[in-house]
Design a protein around this motif. Structure first.
Motif, PDB file in Angstrom:
ATOM      1  N   ASP A   1     -14.903   3.404  18.158  1.00  0.00           N
ATOM      2  CA  ASP A   1     -15.736   2.951  17.046  1.00  0.00           C
ATOM      3  C   ASP A   1     -14.886   2.144  16.062  1.00  0.00           C
ATOM      4  O   ASP A   1     -13.804   2.591  15.652  1.00  0.00           O
ATOM      5  CB  ASP A   1     -16.350   4.139  16.296  1.00  0.00           C
ATOM      6  N   VAL A   2     -15.369   0.964  15.707  1.00  0.00           N
ATOM      7  CA  VAL A   2     -14.703   0.118  14.722  1.00  0.00           C
ATOM      8  C   VAL A   2     -15.441   0.234  13.395  1.00  0.00           C
ATOM      9  O   VAL A   2     -16.627  -0.092  13.310  1.00  0.00           O
ATOM     10  CB  VAL A   2     -14.676  -1.356  15.176  1.00  0.00           C
ATOM     11  N   VAL A   3     -14.739   0.728  12.367  1.00  0.00           N
ATOM     12  CA  VAL A   3     -15.374   0.840  11.049  1.00  0.00           C
ATOM     13  C   VAL A   3     -15.177  -0.426  10.227  1.00  0.00           C
ATOM     14  O   VAL A   3     -15.910  -0.683   9.279  1.00  0.00           O
ATOM     15  CB  VAL A   3     -14.836   2.061  10.270  1.00  0.00           C
ATOM     16  N   ALA A   4     -14.156  -1.224  10.588  1.00  0.00           N
ATOM     17  CA  ALA A   4     -13.915  -2.494   9.893  1.00  0.00           C
ATOM     18  C   ALA A   4     -13.120  -3.394  10.810  1.00  0.00           C
ATOM     19  O   ALA A   4     -12.320  -2.926  11.628  1.00  0.00           O
ATOM     20  CB  ALA A   4     -13.160  -2.262   8.583  1.00  0.00           C
ATOM     21  N   GLN A   5     -13.359  -4.701  10.675  1.00  0.00           N
ATOM     22  CA  GLN A   5     -12.613  -5.682  11.451  1.00  0.00           C
ATOM     23  C   GLN A   5     -12.020  -6.689  10.483  1.00  0.00           C
ATOM     24  O   GLN A   5     -12.736  -7.237   9.643  1.00  0.00           O
ATOM     25  CB  GLN A   5     -13.528  -6.378  12.455  1.00  0.00           C
ATOM     26  N   ALA A   6     -10.720  -6.921  10.585  1.00  0.00           N
ATOM     27  CA  ALA A   6     -10.028  -7.787   9.639  1.00  0.00           C
ATOM     28  C   ALA A   6      -9.404  -8.964  10.367  1.00  0.00           C
ATOM     29  O   ALA A   6      -8.885  -8.821  11.473  1.00  0.00           O
ATOM     30  CB  ALA A   6      -8.939  -7.010   8.896  1.00  0.00           C
ATOM     31  N   ARG A   7      -9.473 -10.120   9.751  1.00  0.00           N
ATOM     32  CA  ARG A   7      -8.772 -11.289  10.303  1.00  0.00           C
ATOM     33  C   ARG A   7      -7.293 -11.232   9.947  1.00  0.00           C
ATOM     34  O   ARG A   7      -6.446 -11.675  10.700  1.00  0.00           O
ATOM     35  CB  ARG A   7      -9.402 -12.566   9.754  1.00  0.00           C
ATOM     36  N   SER A   8      -6.996 -10.636   8.791  1.00  0.00           N
ATOM     37  CA  SER A   8      -5.622 -10.544   8.314  1.00  0.00           C
ATOM     38  C   SER A   8      -5.061  -9.153   8.583  1.00  0.00           C
ATOM     39  O   SER A   8      -5.670  -8.149   8.186  1.00  0.00           O
ATOM     40  CB  SER A   8      -5.571 -10.819   6.806  1.00  0.00           C
ATOM     41  N   PRO A   9      -3.899  -9.043   9.242  1.00  0.00           N
ATOM     42  CA  PRO A   9      -3.284  -7.727   9.437  1.00  0.00           C
ATOM     43  C   PRO A   9      -3.034  -7.000   8.121  1.00  0.00           C
ATOM     44  O   PRO A   9      -3.193  -5.779   8.048  1.00  0.00           O
ATOM     45  CB  PRO A   9      -1.966  -8.060  10.149  1.00  0.00           C
ATOM     46  N   ARG A  10      -2.667  -7.739   7.094  1.00  0.00           N
ATOM     47  CA  ARG A  10      -2.390  -7.087   5.803  1.00  0.00           C
ATOM     48  C   ARG A  10      -3.649  -6.449   5.234  1.00  0.00           C
ATOM     49  O   ARG A  10      -3.592  -5.354   4.657  1.00  0.00           O
ATOM     50  CB  ARG A  10      -1.800  -8.096   4.820  1.00  0.00           C
ATOM     51  N   LEU A  11      -4.789  -7.102   5.401  1.00  0.00           N
ATOM     52  CA  LEU A  11      -6.039  -6.511   4.932  1.00  0.00           C
ATOM     53  C   LEU A  11      -6.358  -5.256   5.738  1.00  0.00           C
ATOM     54  O   LEU A  11      -6.787  -4.242   5.184  1.00  0.00           O
ATOM     55  CB  LEU A  11      -7.183  -7.512   5.055  1.00  0.00           C
ATOM     56  N   GLY A  12      -6.125  -5.304   7.053  1.00  0.00           N
ATOM     57  CA  GLY A  12      -6.344  -4.116   7.877  1.00  0.00           C
ATOM     58  C   GLY A  12      -5.484  -2.956   7.423  1.00  0.00           C
ATOM     59  O   GLY A  12      -5.950  -1.806   7.356  1.00  0.00           O
ATOM     60  N   GLN A  13      -4.242  -3.243   7.070  1.00  0.00           N
ATOM     61  CA  GLN A  13      -3.354  -2.189   6.581  1.00  0.00           C
ATOM     62  C   GLN A  13      -3.835  -1.646   5.238  1.00  0.00           C
ATOM     63  O   GLN A  13      -3.757  -0.442   4.990  1.00  0.00           O
ATOM     64  CB  GLN A  13      -1.933  -2.748   6.460  1.00  0.00           C
ATOM     65  N   ALA A  14      -4.347  -2.522   4.391  1.00  0.00           N
ATOM     66  CA  ALA A  14      -4.866  -2.070   3.094  1.00  0.00           C
ATOM     67  C   ALA A  14      -6.060  -1.142   3.289  1.00  0.00           C
ATOM     68  O   ALA A  14      -6.190  -0.124   2.593  1.00  0.00           O
ATOM     69  CB  ALA A  14      -5.257  -3.276   2.243  1.00  0.00           C
ATOM     70  N   LEU A  15      -6.919  -1.472   4.247  1.00  0.00           N
ATOM     71  CA  LEU A  15      -8.071  -0.616   4.530  1.00  0.00           C
ATOM     72  C   LEU A  15      -7.622   0.745   5.060  1.00  0.00           C
ATOM     73  O   LEU A  15      -8.189   1.785   4.712  1.00  0.00           O
ATOM     74  CB  LEU A  15      -8.998  -1.303   5.529  1.00  0.00           C
ATOM     75  N   ALA A  16      -6.589   0.737   5.902  1.00  0.00           N
ATOM     76  CA  ALA A  16      -6.048   2.004   6.401  1.00  0.00           C
ATOM     77  C   ALA A  16      -5.461   2.824   5.263  1.00  0.00           C
ATOM     78  O   ALA A  16      -5.662   4.044   5.184  1.00  0.00           O
ATOM     79  CB  ALA A  16      -4.999   1.749   7.479  1.00  0.00           C
ATOM     80  N   ALA A  17      -4.734   2.164   4.367  1.00  0.00           N
ATOM     81  CA  ALA A  17      -4.137   2.873   3.233  1.00  0.00           C
ATOM     82  C   ALA A  17      -5.212   3.470   2.329  1.00  0.00           C
ATOM     83  O   ALA A  17      -4.992   4.506   1.692  1.00  0.00           O
ATOM     84  CB  ALA A  17      -3.255   1.912   2.434  1.00  0.00           C
ATOM     85  N   ALA A  18      -6.393   2.836   2.312  1.00  0.00           N
ATOM     86  CA  ALA A  18      -7.500   3.341   1.503  1.00  0.00           C
ATOM     87  C   ALA A  18      -8.286   4.439   2.216  1.00  0.00           C
ATOM     88  O   ALA A  18      -9.277   4.934   1.677  1.00  0.00           O
ATOM     89  CB  ALA A  18      -8.435   2.198   1.139  1.00  0.00           C
TER      90      ALA A  18
ATOM     91  N   TYR B   1       2.316  -0.577   2.448  1.00  0.00           N
ATOM     92  CA  TYR B   1       1.542   0.391   1.667  1.00  0.00           C
ATOM     93  C   TYR B   1       1.909   1.834   2.027  1.00  0.00           C
ATOM     94  O   TYR B   1       1.060   2.719   1.982  1.00  0.00           O
ATOM     95  CB  TYR B   1       0.043   0.167   1.861  1.00  0.00           C
ATOM     96  N   ASP B   2       3.173   2.059   2.400  1.00  0.00           N
ATOM     97  CA  ASP B   2       3.681   3.398   2.715  1.00  0.00           C
ATOM     98  C   ASP B   2       2.924   4.037   3.890  1.00  0.00           C
ATOM     99  O   ASP B   2       2.749   5.256   3.941  1.00  0.00           O
ATOM    100  CB  ASP B   2       3.590   4.309   1.488  1.00  0.00           C
ATOM    101  N   LEU B   3       2.496   3.219   4.850  1.00  0.00           N
ATOM    102  CA  LEU B   3       1.786   3.734   6.012  1.00  0.00           C
ATOM    103  C   LEU B   3       2.769   4.289   7.043  1.00  0.00           C
ATOM    104  O   LEU B   3       3.870   3.764   7.218  1.00  0.00           O
ATOM    105  CB  LEU B   3       0.953   2.628   6.666  1.00  0.00           C
ATOM    106  N   ALA B   4       2.367   5.346   7.722  1.00  0.00           N
ATOM    107  CA  ALA B   4       3.102   5.835   8.892  1.00  0.00           C
ATOM    108  C   ALA B   4       2.664   5.029  10.112  1.00  0.00           C
ATOM    109  O   ALA B   4       1.548   4.506  10.146  1.00  0.00           O
ATOM    110  CB  ALA B   4       2.815   7.319   9.109  1.00  0.00           C
ATOM    111  N   SER B   5       3.543   4.947  11.125  1.00  0.00           N
ATOM    112  CA  SER B   5       3.267   4.061  12.259  1.00  0.00           C
ATOM    113  C   SER B   5       3.626   4.712  13.591  1.00  0.00           C
ATOM    114  O   SER B   5       4.626   4.346  14.225  1.00  0.00           O
ATOM    115  CB  SER B   5       4.038   2.746  12.103  1.00  0.00           C
ATOM    116  N   PRO B   6       2.844   5.663  14.071  1.00  0.00           N
ATOM    117  CA  PRO B   6       3.115   6.187  15.416  1.00  0.00           C
ATOM    118  C   PRO B   6       2.860   5.124  16.485  1.00  0.00           C
ATOM    119  O   PRO B   6       1.932   4.320  16.363  1.00  0.00           O
ATOM    120  CB  PRO B   6       2.144   7.355  15.544  1.00  0.00           C
TER     121      PRO B   6
END
Length: 293
Positions: A213-230, A243-248
């Motif tokens: 399931d895709v809850v959001a689709q971003a053209r910019s990787p940075r925006l995708g990371q911001a959504l994950a951080a949120a 944004y202090d994200l962990a990256s397994p």
């Protein structure tokens, strides 16, 4: 032979919107500029402009000719640069093309770390246009994630790992690796299908018969990371974490999911040897930074 001066005049009229404005920018008398435009149309056997209410308006043919004219002038400028480097018998300045993410995460750090002075400029493109920019002569080599055509000389630069980026307090936040089958049980923030990461992820899930399931689709990787951080979902990306994200790492059949990045250039390029040397140094840098060279 096409007169490049006439192309510059033509584009000046296009860009300024009138012969009057173009004549001021070019420091060419308006009657002379009008004659040169008519000469270009005569040489091409094309009507580039139509006069509407005493204004010049591009015809359909004229609009189609604009990118051709820009391309011809860009190639001519590149040729002058090459000839100058050959005449000086010096190491040529090289221009590299690549998507914004590749430029910011690989090329810029490479230059900042003391990369060769000959790597003088970059052209940021869409992922789909990298090799086309090289073929048009607007860059000396390109970095892309699709397989280059056989008309270009190409080498694998690096295989970049794909990560599931999440906030530190996410259930996956303390994991070094996570299997693809587990990742798809979480809501995902995905890049659009123009990105190689998305295509590699979709190929792996299709092969294993998985859905997600895709809850959001971003053209910019940075925006995708911001959504994950949120807290919106798990961002699937190969970008350096922000944004202090962990990256397994995402694992498929016990191996990391990766995206291959290629370097490609015209095999007959006058500076092919310098390009190979630059690519070799860039490969060493990316191997140290990302591994999987």
């Amino acid at each position: 032979m096409m007169d490049l001066r006439l192309l510059r005049y033509f584009l000046a009229i296009v860009d300024t919107g009138s012969v009057t404005a173009a004549s001021k920018e070019l420091f060419v008398a308006q009657p002379s500029l009008s004659r040169q435009l008519r000469r270009l149309e005569h040489d091409l056997q094309l009507q580039l402009f139509a006069r509407v209410d005493r204004r010049l308006v591009l015809t359909d043919v004229g609009r189609q000719f604009v990118p051709i004219a820009r391309d011809l002038l860009a190639r001519a400028a590149h040729a002058r640069t090459m000839v100058g480097a050959i005449a000086a018998s010096s190491t040529p300045d090289l221009v590299v093309a690549g998507p914004t993410t590749t430029i910011s995460d690989i090329v810029a750090p490479f230059i900042a770390s003391g990369g060769p002075a000959s790597l003088a400029n970059v052209v940021e493109t869409s992922p789909q246009d990298v090799y086309e920019v090289v073929a048009r002569g607007q860059a000396d080599f390109g970095l892309g994630s699709s397989v280059p055509s056989r008309s270009l000389e190409a080498e694998v630069l690096v295989r970049v790992e794909v990560w599931a980026q999440v906030p530190q307090d996410h259930p996956l936040g303390d994991r070094g690796q996570v299997d693809l089958a587990e990742i798809v049980t979480h809501p995902l923030v995905h890049l659009d299908t123009s990105h190689a990461v998305r295509r590699a992820f979709d190929a792996a899930t299709t092969r294993d018969g998985l859905t997600y399931d895709v809850v959001a689709q971003a053209r910019s990787p940075r925006l995708g990371q911001a959504l994950a951080a949120a807290g919106r979902g798990v961002c699937i990306t190969s970008d350096d974490p922000r944004y202090d994200l962990a990256s397994p790492q995402i694992m498929v059949d016990g191996e990391p999911l990766t995206v291959t990045l290629y370097a490609a250039w015209d095999r007959d390029h006058y500076a092919a040897r310098h390009i190979r040397e630059t690519v070799a140094r860039l490969r060493e840098f990316t191997a140290e930074r990302y591994g999987h060279a």
